[in-house]
Design a protein around this motif. Structure first.
Motif, PDB file in Angstrom:
ATOM      1  N   ARG A  95      22.795 -44.234 -12.850  1.00 11.28           N
ATOM      2  CA  ARG A  95      24.104 -43.596 -12.597  1.00 11.28           C
ATOM      3  C   ARG A  95      25.009 -43.493 -13.888  1.00 11.28           C
ATOM      4  O   ARG A  95      24.665 -44.353 -14.743  1.00 11.28           O
ATOM      5  N   GLY A  97      27.907 -44.201 -14.928  1.00  9.47           N
ATOM      6  CA  GLY A  97      28.665 -45.313 -15.529  1.00  9.47           C
ATOM      7  C   GLY A  97      27.994 -46.444 -16.002  1.00  9.47           C
ATOM      8  O   GLY A  97      28.283 -47.132 -16.851  1.00  9.47           O
ATOM      9  N   GLU A  98      26.904 -46.668 -15.160  1.00  9.84           N
ATOM     10  CA  GLU A  98      26.068 -47.861 -15.253  1.00  9.84           C
ATOM     11  C   GLU A  98      25.334 -47.825 -16.620  1.00  9.84           C
ATOM     12  O   GLU A  98      25.186 -48.579 -17.605  1.00  9.84           O
ATOM     13  N   ARG A 101      27.761 -48.548 -19.690  1.00 10.19           N
ATOM     14  CA  ARG A 101      27.770 -49.887 -19.805  1.00 10.19           C
ATOM     15  C   ARG A 101      26.556 -50.568 -20.203  1.00 10.19           C
ATOM     16  O   ARG A 101      26.775 -51.298 -21.008  1.00 10.19           O
ATOM     17  N   ASP A 114      35.698 -47.973 -19.824  1.00 13.72           N
ATOM     18  CA  ASP A 114      36.501 -47.388 -18.904  1.00 13.72           C
ATOM     19  C   ASP A 114      37.280 -46.392 -19.686  1.00 13.72           C
ATOM     20  O   ASP A 114      37.761 -45.265 -19.073  1.00 13.72           O
ATOM     21  N   TYR A 125      32.517 -38.582 -11.603  1.00 15.90           N
ATOM     22  CA  TYR A 125      31.122 -38.605 -11.078  1.00 15.90           C
ATOM     23  C   TYR A 125      30.325 -39.915 -11.851  1.00 15.90           C
ATOM     24  O   TYR A 125      29.296 -39.857 -11.938  1.00 15.90           O
ATOM     25  N   ALA A 126      31.208 -40.997 -11.910  1.00 19.16           N
ATOM     26  CA  ALA A 126      30.548 -41.972 -12.671  1.00 19.16           C
ATOM     27  C   ALA A 126      29.685 -42.824 -12.059  1.00 19.16           C
ATOM     28  O   ALA A 126      28.603 -43.527 -12.465  1.00 19.16           O
ATOM     29  N   ARG A 127      29.669 -42.695 -10.469  1.00 21.36           N
ATOM     30  CA  ARG A 127      28.768 -43.309  -9.901  1.00 21.36           C
ATOM     31  C   ARG A 127      27.501 -42.460  -9.230  1.00 21.36           C
ATOM     32  O   ARG A 127      26.715 -42.621  -8.485  1.00 21.36           O
ATOM     33  N   THR A 128      27.590 -41.113 -10.095  1.00 22.02           N
ATOM     34  CA  THR A 128      26.441 -40.041  -9.475  1.00 22.02           C
ATOM     35  C   THR A 128      25.117 -40.403 -10.647  1.00 22.02           C
ATOM     36  O   THR A 128      25.314 -40.533 -11.831  1.00 22.02           O
ATOM     37  N   TYR A 130      22.609 -39.691 -13.168  1.00 18.97           N
ATOM     38  CA  TYR A 130      22.511 -38.874 -13.909  1.00 18.97           C
ATOM     39  C   TYR A 130      21.698 -37.303 -13.554  1.00 18.97           C
ATOM     40  O   TYR A 130      22.345 -36.375 -13.971  1.00 18.97           O
TER      41      TYR A 130
END
Length: 239
Positions: A95, A97-98, A101, A114, A125-128, A130
């Motif tokens: 994802r 965001g992951e 990080r 953030d 779309y941070a939890r989508t 790639y």
């Protein structure tokens, strides 16, 4: 801030052969510290190979590259250099965001993830994964990945390709802010308006060699547009 006369990048007589073909042919160029340098060229001109040499991903057959005064990949400068590739299949399952990080965890003093996500509009779309992002969204994540480590020099391979006009202009503004903060930026692009709007120095390469170079004002001093100069000095792909 870096001295305005210092070189962030110096490429001398760089030659690369891939699959029996000469991709870079004694290429020589420089990028000044704290400036934005644009590299223009037709498809197949050697732009991406140049960036890969500058980041240690490709070893040249001849010539040399100095990145912040060191060889590409030297531990002395690795953390100070960011790279935004055109694409990266290796990130497909994670994802957005992951991913950012994880990349931040590789640096001693990374940017606030953030804040970077918010700055580039990635939050929606941070939890989508790639691989499910649109081309423009992937580019935004790629750019964030290149910047998260607070680089002194960043290489961007067609950074706004696939972006919509809003995202494209937001990226331009971010690049201006980076330059104002003393970050050296080297980008490749096919967009003449992008080079005109951003570049302190333009290098046009064709068939692995420098075809023209100068500021936008110098290159267009005869009254030609930058695109006209490009079309005059370079060759298109036949086929």
């Amino acid at each position: 801030m870096a001295s305005p006369t210092a070189c962030a990048l110096e490429v001398r007589d760089l030659t690369v052969r891939l699959g029996g073909a000469v991709v870079l042919d004694a290429l020589a160029l420089t990028a000044r510290a704290g400036h934005l340098t644009a590299v223009l060229g037709p498809n197949g001109a050697g732009k991406t190979t140049l960036l890969r040499c500058c980041t240690g991903l490709v070893r040249p057959d001849a010539g040399s590259v100095a990145v912040l005064g060191h060889a590409p990949g030297d531990p002395e400068v690795t953390a100070a250099v960011g790279l935004m590739p055109q694409s990266t299949g290796a990130w497909s399952g994670i994802r957005a965001g992951e991913l950012l990080r994880y990349l931040a965890s590789l640096y001693a003093h990374p940017q606030d993830v953030d804040a970077l996500v918010a700055r580039l509009g990635i939050g929606a779309y941070a939890r989508t994964p790639y691989r499910r992002l649109s081309g423009g969204q992937q580019q935004a994540v790629n750019l964030a990945g290149a910047l998260v480590g607070r680089p002194s020099l960043v290489f961007l391979d067609e950074p706004t390709a696939g972006m919509d006009p809003h995202a494209r202009r937001a990226t331009w503004e971010l690049l201006r802010e980076l330059r104002a903060a003393g970050v050296s930026v080297v980008l490749t692009t096919h967009a003449m308006d992008e080079a005109e709007a951003l570049a302190d120095q333009v290098w046009m390469i064709d068939r692995g060699r420098v075809a023209a170079s100068g500021t936008v004002a110098e290159l267009t001093s005869t009254g030609q547009s930058l695109e006209d100069v490009f079309l005059t000095r370079t060759h298109g792909v036949v086929g």
